[in-house]
Design a protein around this motif. Structure first.
Motif, mmCIF file in Angstrom:
data_model
loop_
_atom_site.group_PDB
_atom_site.id
_atom_site.type_symbol
_atom_site.label_atom_id
_atom_site.label_comp_id
_atom_site.label_asym_id
_atom_site.label_seq_id
_atom_site.Cartn_x
_atom_site.Cartn_y
_atom_site.Cartn_z
ATOM 1 N N ILE A 1 0.830 -1.206 0.000
ATOM 2 C CA ILE A 1 0.000 0.000 0.000
ATOM 3 C C ILE A 1 0.868 1.261 0.000
ATOM 4 N N ILE A 2 1.922 1.295 0.803
ATOM 5 C CA ILE A 2 2.788 2.481 0.882
ATOM 6 C C ILE A 2 3.392 2.794 -0.484
ATOM 7 N N VAL A 3 3.943 1.784 -1.135
ATOM 8 C CA VAL A 3 4.566 1.988 -2.448
ATOM 9 C C VAL A 3 3.518 2.406 -3.478
ATOM 10 N N GLU A 4 2.375 1.736 -3.496
ATOM 11 C CA GLU A 4 1.319 2.085 -4.451
ATOM 12 C C GLU A 4 0.795 3.496 -4.212
ATOM 13 N N TYR A 5 0.613 3.855 -2.956
ATOM 14 C CA TYR A 5 0.108 5.193 -2.641
ATOM 15 C C TYR A 5 1.089 6.249 -3.151
ATOM 16 N N ALA A 6 2.373 6.044 -2.904
ATOM 17 C CA ALA A 6 3.384 7.003 -3.368
ATOM 18 C C ALA A 6 3.342 7.151 -4.881
ATOM 19 N N ASP A 7 3.180 6.045 -5.592
ATOM 20 C CA ASP A 7 3.117 6.085 -7.059
ATOM 21 C C ASP A 7 1.862 6.802 -7.551
ATOM 22 N N GLU A 8 0.737 6.496 -6.955
ATOM 23 C CA GLU A 8 -0.553 6.998 -7.446
ATOM 24 C C GLU A 8 -0.845 8.443 -7.043
ATOM 25 N N GLU A 9 -0.239 8.914 -5.971
ATOM 26 C CA GLU A 9 -0.596 10.233 -5.430
ATOM 27 C C GLU A 9 0.487 11.288 -5.625
ATOM 28 N N ASP A 10 1.403 11.084 -6.543
ATOM 29 C CA ASP A 10 2.417 12.085 -6.873
ATOM 30 C C ASP A 10 3.267 12.479 -5.660
ATOM 31 N N ILE A 11 3.687 11.492 -4.896
ATOM 32 C CA ILE A 11 4.545 11.716 -3.735
ATOM 33 C C ILE A 11 5.989 11.873 -4.214
ATOM 34 N N ASP A 12 6.717 12.853 -3.648
ATOM 35 C CA ASP A 12 8.111 13.116 -4.015
ATOM 36 C C ASP A 12 9.104 12.434 -3.094
ATOM 37 N N HIS A 13 8.688 12.124 -1.872
ATOM 38 C CA HIS A 13 9.611 11.619 -0.857
ATOM 39 C C HIS A 13 8.804 10.881 0.210
ATOM 40 N N ILE A 14 9.354 9.794 0.731
ATOM 41 C CA ILE A 14 8.728 9.037 1.820
ATOM 42 C C ILE A 14 9.628 9.140 3.041
ATOM 43 N N VAL A 15 9.048 9.424 4.189
ATOM 44 C CA VAL A 15 9.774 9.426 5.463
ATOM 45 C C VAL A 15 9.136 8.344 6.315
ATOM 46 N N LEU A 16 9.937 7.355 6.701
ATOM 47 C CA LEU A 16 9.410 6.144 7.324
ATOM 48 C C LEU A 16 10.235 5.753 8.540
ATOM 49 N N GLY A 17 9.561 5.427 9.631
ATOM 50 C CA GLY A 17 10.238 4.874 10.804
ATOM 51 C C GLY A 17 10.700 3.461 10.484
ATOM 52 N N ALA A 18 11.939 3.141 10.823
ATOM 53 C CA ALA A 18 12.521 1.839 10.500
ATOM 54 C C ALA A 18 12.617 1.006 11.763
ATOM 55 N N HIS A 19 11.757 0.019 11.885
ATOM 56 C CA HIS A 19 11.601 -0.703 13.138
ATOM 57 C C HIS A 19 12.651 -1.752 13.436
ATOM 58 N N GLY A 20 12.924 -2.636 12.532
ATOM 59 C CA GLY A 20 13.837 -3.734 12.818
ATOM 60 C C GLY A 20 13.268 -4.679 13.849
ATOM 61 N N ARG A 21 12.001 -5.094 13.680
ATOM 62 C CA ARG A 21 11.335 -5.968 14.658
ATOM 63 C C ARG A 21 11.892 -7.379 14.649
ATOM 64 N N ARG A 22 12.349 -7.855 13.482
ATOM 65 C CA ARG A 22 12.805 -9.241 13.377
ATOM 66 C C ARG A 22 14.295 -9.335 13.672
ATOM 67 N N GLU A 23 14.678 -10.400 14.357
ATOM 68 C CA GLU A 23 16.080 -10.575 14.722
ATOM 69 C C GLU A 23 16.986 -10.730 13.506
ATOM 70 N N ASP A 24 16.484 -11.310 12.415
ATOM 71 C CA ASP A 24 17.309 -11.505 11.237
ATOM 72 C C ASP A 24 17.415 -10.245 10.381
ATOM 73 N N ARG A 25 16.776 -9.162 10.787
ATOM 74 C CA ARG A 25 16.862 -7.887 10.069
ATOM 75 C C ARG A 25 17.174 -6.791 11.096
ATOM 76 N N PRO A 26 18.417 -6.760 11.585
ATOM 77 C CA PRO A 26 18.733 -5.823 12.655
ATOM 78 C C PRO A 26 18.807 -4.363 12.238
ATOM 79 N N VAL A 27 18.989 -4.070 10.943
ATOM 80 C CA VAL A 27 19.145 -2.694 10.531
ATOM 81 C C VAL A 27 17.809 -1.973 10.452
ATOM 82 N N PHE A 28 16.820 -2.591 9.793
ATOM 83 C CA PHE A 28 15.485 -2.019 9.732
ATOM 84 C C PHE A 28 14.487 -3.116 9.440
#
Length: 147
Positions: free
Chosen positions: A101-128
């Motif tokens: 949804i985030i990617v589609e919304y950005a494409d469909e609504e003429d978004i120039d930039h996305i600012v997103l909190g990067a959680h890193g909830r999973r142990e195998d993805r420690p960066v984000f």
């Protein structure tokens, strides 16, 4: 020149930090706050009491009402946070897979930039987290990850 910023939120401290960052760093841009209710983890973030284990896959009418109420509360909090920075934001919510949804919304609504909190909830993805990873790979616009 960045005109339209998208800030996906889930009620977590990092999503609030992402909105604060967008308000400060893009003073002349329009900001849209998007909350995506994840069908499979609708209570993730601040709404951990959103019990869904007994709902049918598509959800009942009551499920959709609870999801809408939780989303509206979260978006109201986002509007208040933006107001604390003398900003107004547009808000919207959708139900589905946040990564898609985030990617589609950005494409469909003429978004120039996305600012997103990067959680890193999973142990195998420690960066984000997995949402941030997929959005970073698929978005056609610049992305700022806030940790």
């Amino acid at each position: 020149m960045t005109k339209n910023i998208l800030v996906p939120v889930d009620g977590s401290p990092l999503s609030r930090a992402a909105l604060r960052h967008a308000c400060k760093e893009f003073p002349n841009a329009s900001i849209t706050v998007l909350h995506v209710v994840d069908l499979f983890e609708p209570g993730y973030g601040v709404y951990s009491d959103f019990e869904t284990s007994y709902e049918p896959l598509a959800g009942s009418e009551e499920w959709y009402e609870r999801a809408e109420a939780a989303s509206e509360q979260l978006l109201e909090e986002a509007r208040e946070l933006a107001a604390d920075h003398d900003r107004t934001v547009s808000t919207t919510s959708e139900i589905g897979d946040p990564k898609r949804i985030i990617v589609e919304y950005a494409d469909e609504e003429d978004i120039d930039h996305i600012v997103l909190g990067a959680h890193g909830r999973r142990e195998d993805r420690p960066v984000f987290g997995s949402v941030a990873e997929i959005v970073a790979r698929r978005a056609r616009v610049p992305l700022t990850l806030v940790r």
